[in-house]
Write a protein that holds these residues in place. Structure first.
Motif, mmCIF file in Angstrom:
data_model
loop_
_atom_site.group_PDB
_atom_site.id
_atom_site.type_symbol
_atom_site.label_atom_id
_atom_site.label_comp_id
_atom_site.label_asym_id
_atom_site.label_seq_id
_atom_site.Cartn_x
_atom_site.Cartn_y
_atom_site.Cartn_z
ATOM 1 N N GLN A 103 -37.351 1.047 -37.406
ATOM 2 C CA GLN A 103 -37.186 -0.014 -36.693
ATOM 3 C C GLN A 103 -36.027 -1.640 -37.620
ATOM 4 N N LYS A 104 -36.729 -1.526 -38.811
ATOM 5 C CA LYS A 104 -36.023 -2.583 -39.681
ATOM 6 C C LYS A 104 -35.226 -2.022 -40.340
ATOM 7 N N LEU A 105 -33.991 -1.124 -40.546
ATOM 8 C CA LEU A 105 -33.393 -0.499 -40.852
ATOM 9 C C LEU A 105 -32.432 -0.585 -39.670
ATOM 10 N N GLY A 106 -33.032 -0.057 -38.617
ATOM 11 C CA GLY A 106 -31.823 0.094 -37.299
ATOM 12 C C GLY A 106 -31.588 -1.406 -36.610
ATOM 13 N N ARG A 107 -31.876 -2.503 -37.444
ATOM 14 C CA ARG A 107 -31.375 -3.570 -37.450
ATOM 15 C C ARG A 107 -29.604 -3.577 -37.667
ATOM 16 N N LEU A 108 -30.049 -3.104 -38.758
ATOM 17 C CA LEU A 108 -28.994 -2.686 -40.148
ATOM 18 C C LEU A 108 -27.519 -1.581 -39.500
ATOM 19 N N GLU A 109 -27.692 -1.796 -38.423
ATOM 20 C CA GLU A 109 -26.467 -0.217 -38.372
ATOM 21 C C GLU A 109 -25.979 -1.275 -37.007
ATOM 22 N N PRO A 110 -24.715 -0.491 -37.342
ATOM 23 C CA PRO A 110 -23.637 -1.126 -36.092
ATOM 24 C C PRO A 110 -23.700 -0.972 -35.497
ATOM 25 N N LEU A 111 -23.347 -1.490 -33.950
ATOM 26 C CA LEU A 111 -23.746 -1.413 -32.209
ATOM 27 C C LEU A 111 -23.044 -0.021 -32.352
ATOM 28 N N PRO A 112 -23.504 0.871 -31.381
ATOM 29 C CA PRO A 112 -22.879 1.858 -31.227
ATOM 30 C C PRO A 112 -21.550 1.332 -30.269
ATOM 31 N N GLU A 113 -21.052 0.502 -29.907
ATOM 32 C CA GLU A 113 -19.741 0.308 -28.827
ATOM 33 C C GLU A 113 -18.579 -0.001 -30.093
ATOM 34 N N ASN A 114 -19.728 -0.664 -30.319
ATOM 35 C CA ASN A 114 -18.529 -1.528 -31.944
ATOM 36 C C ASN A 114 -18.227 -1.180 -32.645
ATOM 37 N N TYR A 115 -18.726 0.376 -33.198
ATOM 38 C CA TYR A 115 -18.325 1.580 -33.631
ATOM 39 C C TYR A 115 -16.928 1.908 -33.295
ATOM 40 N N ALA A 116 -17.497 2.127 -31.969
ATOM 41 C CA ALA A 116 -16.133 3.601 -31.159
ATOM 42 C C ALA A 116 -15.201 2.390 -31.191
ATOM 43 N N LEU A 117 -15.117 1.240 -30.870
ATOM 44 C CA LEU A 117 -13.996 0.281 -31.075
ATOM 45 C C LEU A 117 -13.227 0.301 -32.189
ATOM 46 N N VAL A 118 -13.836 0.292 -33.250
ATOM 47 C CA VAL A 118 -13.929 -0.186 -34.292
ATOM 48 C C VAL A 118 -12.598 1.064 -34.806
ATOM 49 N N GLU A 119 -13.583 1.990 -35.028
ATOM 50 C CA GLU A 119 -12.738 3.642 -34.648
ATOM 51 C C GLU A 119 -11.475 3.505 -33.825
ATOM 52 N N GLN A 120 -11.571 3.310 -33.064
ATOM 53 C CA GLN A 120 -10.119 3.601 -32.281
ATOM 54 C C GLN A 120 -9.556 2.925 -32.363
ATOM 55 N N MET A 121 -9.370 1.366 -32.612
ATOM 56 C CA MET A 121 -8.637 0.578 -33.290
ATOM 57 C C MET A 121 -8.425 0.020 -34.791
ATOM 58 N N LYS A 122 -8.726 1.444 -35.666
ATOM 59 C CA LYS A 122 -9.468 1.224 -36.726
ATOM 60 C C LYS A 122 -7.543 1.580 -36.904
ATOM 61 N N SER A 123 -6.291 1.693 -36.805
ATOM 62 C CA SER A 123 -5.036 1.484 -37.537
ATOM 63 C C SER A 123 -4.983 -0.006 -37.586
ATOM 64 N N LYS A 124 -5.458 -0.901 -36.649
ATOM 65 C CA LYS A 124 -5.447 -1.886 -36.942
ATOM 66 C C LYS A 124 -6.105 -3.015 -37.067
ATOM 67 N N VAL A 125 -7.570 -2.364 -37.159
ATOM 68 C CA VAL A 125 -8.409 -2.601 -38.596
ATOM 69 C C VAL A 125 -8.261 -2.368 -39.990
ATOM 70 N N GLU A 126 -8.354 -1.575 -40.400
ATOM 71 C CA GLU A 126 -8.088 -0.676 -41.690
ATOM 72 C C GLU A 126 -6.915 -1.368 -42.647
ATOM 73 N N PRO A 127 -5.978 -1.834 -42.198
ATOM 74 C CA PRO A 127 -5.119 -2.319 -43.385
ATOM 75 C C PRO A 127 -5.305 -4.303 -43.351
ATOM 76 N N ILE A 128 -6.911 -5.107 -42.584
ATOM 77 C CA ILE A 128 -7.124 -6.380 -42.874
ATOM 78 C C ILE A 128 -8.771 -5.941 -43.334
ATOM 79 N N MET A 129 -8.905 -4.624 -44.522
ATOM 80 C CA MET A 129 -10.306 -4.511 -44.798
ATOM 81 C C MET A 129 -9.814 -4.246 -46.503
#
Length: 216
Positions: free
Chosen positions: A187-213
């Motif tokens: 339960q404690k470690l689970g709070r350190l995981e990204p939200l599944p919806e956020n993960y999917a969206l960031v993956e979907q927008m990877k081409s835009k996100v990657e350059p700023i990282m």
């Protein structure tokens, strides 16, 4: 270049968090001793529970939308301009590493005001809102960078619990105690995981996100 106040801070903090999760998933065996007379039998923990509790308390994330990510990306140009105007305001690492977002409250008032203006101009409620969106993006990106996916931790904990249940060397009381510890740990470690919806969206927008990282 942005180490002292923007995405590099968010990214470095998130990499620490996701690294801790990866280490826990890869190295943490269920706290089961092969010898029930072993003094460490009931004391063995996969990782420091106090450290996990602190990290979990420090995590800040919100459910992202495509618009939020786009606005955050656009805002970075203005944030870089602020960095150029305040070149000698780098905070010590002890402040930056205190907790996600803590660098904002320690920053000089004029610099914080300039950053707040950039944040609100780009549709964020305030600088804290901007920061939480950035950390939410960075959390998902860093997690994907390590080849992890939300939900893997729960599967790992479930596997360990099954092993405890099937261990013939443990009596009922020992099994119940160790399962409870594993569930609390999960339960404690689970709070350190990204939200599944956020993960999917960031993956979907990877081409835009990657350059700023890029931390270079």
């Amino acid at each position: 270049m942005l180490r002292h106040f923007t995405l590099a801070v968010l990214m470095s903090l998130t990499l620490v968090l996701s690294g801790q999760i990866a280490a826990a998933e890869d190295d943490a065996e269920p706290p089961v001793s092969q010898n029930e007379n072993d003094p460490a039998f009931t004391d063995k923990e996969p990782v420091d529970p106090v450290a996990i509790e602190k990290m979990a308390a420090d995590v800040r994330q919100v459910q992202l939308t495509e618009d939020m990510i786009n606005r955050f990306i656009v805002s970075l140009k203005g944030m870089r301009e602020v960095a150029k105007k305040f070149p000698n305001t780098k905070l010590p690492d002890s402040v930056i590493d205190e907790a996600p977002g803590s660098e904002l409250k320690h920053m000089p008032e004029d610099k914080r005001a300039a950053m707040t203006e950039v944040a609100t101009t780009n549709g964020f409620k305030d600088l804290d809102d901007w920061s939480v969106v950035g950390s939410s993006i960075a959390m998902s990106y860093a997690y994907a960078l390590q080849g992890k996916k939300p939900g893997e931790l729960a599967n790992t904990i479930s596997t360990h619990i099954s092993e405890v249940k099937d261990d013939p060397k443990l009596n009922t009381e020992q099994k119940e105690a160790q399962i409870a510890r594993l569930q609390e740990f999960g339960q404690k470690l689970g709070r350190l995981e990204p939200l599944p919806e956020n993960y999917a969206l960031v993956e979907q927008m990877k081409s835009k996100v990657e350059p700023i990282m890029n931390l270079e």
